[in-house]
Design a protein around this motif. Sequence first.
Motif, mmCIF file in Angstrom:
data_model
loop_
_atom_site.group_PDB
_atom_site.id
_atom_site.type_symbol
_atom_site.label_atom_id
_atom_site.label_comp_id
_atom_site.label_asym_id
_atom_site.label_seq_id
_atom_site.Cartn_x
_atom_site.Cartn_y
_atom_site.Cartn_z
ATOM 1 N N PHE A 41 0.857 -1.189 0.000
ATOM 2 C CA PHE A 41 0.000 0.000 0.000
ATOM 3 C C PHE A 41 0.887 1.231 0.000
ATOM 4 O O PHE A 41 2.044 1.180 0.375
ATOM 5 C CB PHE A 41 -0.948 0.005 1.205
ATOM 6 N N GLY A 42 0.333 2.348 -0.452
ATOM 7 C CA GLY A 42 1.115 3.573 -0.550
ATOM 8 C C GLY A 42 1.449 3.872 -1.998
ATOM 9 O O GLY A 42 0.799 3.375 -2.906
ATOM 10 N N PRO A 43 2.489 4.646 -2.247
ATOM 11 C CA PRO A 43 2.805 5.072 -3.613
ATOM 12 C C PRO A 43 3.322 3.926 -4.481
ATOM 13 O O PRO A 43 3.875 2.949 -3.967
ATOM 14 C CB PRO A 43 3.893 6.129 -3.406
ATOM 15 N N GLY A 44 3.144 4.066 -5.784
ATOM 16 C CA GLY A 44 3.683 3.094 -6.732
ATOM 17 C C GLY A 44 3.239 1.680 -6.406
ATOM 18 O O GLY A 44 2.064 1.395 -6.250
ATOM 19 N N GLN A 45 4.222 0.778 -6.291
ATOM 20 C CA GLN A 45 3.929 -0.610 -5.945
ATOM 21 C C GLN A 45 3.730 -0.791 -4.446
ATOM 22 O O GLN A 45 3.498 -1.888 -3.974
ATOM 23 C CB GLN A 45 5.044 -1.519 -6.436
ATOM 24 N N GLY A 46 3.852 0.283 -3.700
ATOM 25 C CA GLY A 46 3.598 0.229 -2.272
ATOM 26 C C GLY A 46 4.845 0.030 -1.444
ATOM 27 O O GLY A 46 5.947 -0.144 -1.957
ATOM 28 N N ILE A 47 4.645 0.085 -0.135
ATOM 29 C CA ILE A 47 5.764 -0.064 0.785
ATOM 30 C C ILE A 47 6.033 -1.540 1.052
ATOM 31 O O ILE A 47 5.198 -2.401 0.790
ATOM 32 C CB ILE A 47 5.531 0.691 2.110
ATOM 33 N N LEU A 48 7.205 -1.788 1.577
ATOM 34 C CA LEU A 48 7.578 -3.145 1.951
ATOM 35 C C LEU A 48 6.709 -3.651 3.089
ATOM 36 O O LEU A 48 6.256 -2.869 3.922
ATOM 37 C CB LEU A 48 9.035 -3.163 2.426
ATOM 38 N N GLY A 49 6.530 -4.959 3.140
ATOM 39 C CA GLY A 49 5.840 -5.580 4.256
ATOM 40 C C GLY A 49 6.849 -6.119 5.257
ATOM 41 O O GLY A 49 8.042 -5.806 5.193
ATOM 42 N N VAL A 50 6.372 -6.922 6.173
ATOM 43 C CA VAL A 50 7.239 -7.674 7.074
ATOM 44 C C VAL A 50 7.381 -9.072 6.448
ATOM 45 O O VAL A 50 6.882 -9.313 5.349
ATOM 46 C CB VAL A 50 6.688 -7.724 8.520
ATOM 47 N N ARG A 51 8.043 -10.010 7.141
ATOM 48 C CA ARG A 51 8.295 -11.337 6.565
ATOM 49 C C ARG A 51 7.020 -11.906 5.945
ATOM 50 O O ARG A 51 5.955 -11.900 6.545
ATOM 51 C CB ARG A 51 8.824 -12.291 7.630
ATOM 52 N N GLY A 52 7.160 -12.386 4.711
ATOM 53 C CA GLY A 52 6.025 -12.960 3.989
ATOM 54 C C GLY A 52 5.208 -11.934 3.230
ATOM 55 O O GLY A 52 4.239 -12.290 2.564
#
Length: 192
Positions: A48-59
């Motif tokens: 979620f967020g800009p472009g392809q979005g922000i990183l998640g946590v593991r998985g």
Amino acid sequence: MEAVRRHVTGRVLPPATPQALAEAEASIGCPLPPLLRRLYSEVTNGGFGPGQGILGVRGGRPQGNFYDITDLHQEGPDPSGKIPAGFVLLHDWGCTIWSIADFRDPAAPMWCNHMGAVWPQGITLAQWLLDTVTGTLTVEKLLETQPSPVTRASVSAQVSGAIGSRPWPPPRRVAPAPLRAARPRGGRSPRP
């Protein structure tokens, strides 16, 4: 939170597991900001967020060469030590432009890193997410806030004070590979 929920489209990943959230907090050394924790655990694990979005946590959602915020925090793109501990890189805008959240504060003030300069954005993670999903914060607007050389010194002093004696990135936890004996040219051992 609802603006982000409405913005999430396409391939939505399942929410993060409690174990993945706990691992990220332990590795980073700070709790996740409450808003980010809720988004990861209730909406989707990154993306979620800009472009392809922000990183998640593991998985969760990877970005570039990084699998999650813990991976990025450990291997971060700042070997210069200008990004303080507790600051977590969340989104790569491209061309060495990163959006960073200060996890030491529950509101997660946002910072930017571009070409060795690190400066505060003057907004929190909540405002940053709202502005990026509505299109009012773009990479061009982000760069307009980059300090001039005159103000860069005062921002550097702010960042230096936040770093203290903590190294960035944290030391790698992986043991180096054992050294192998050199082989003669041609890859064959000499005959006796």
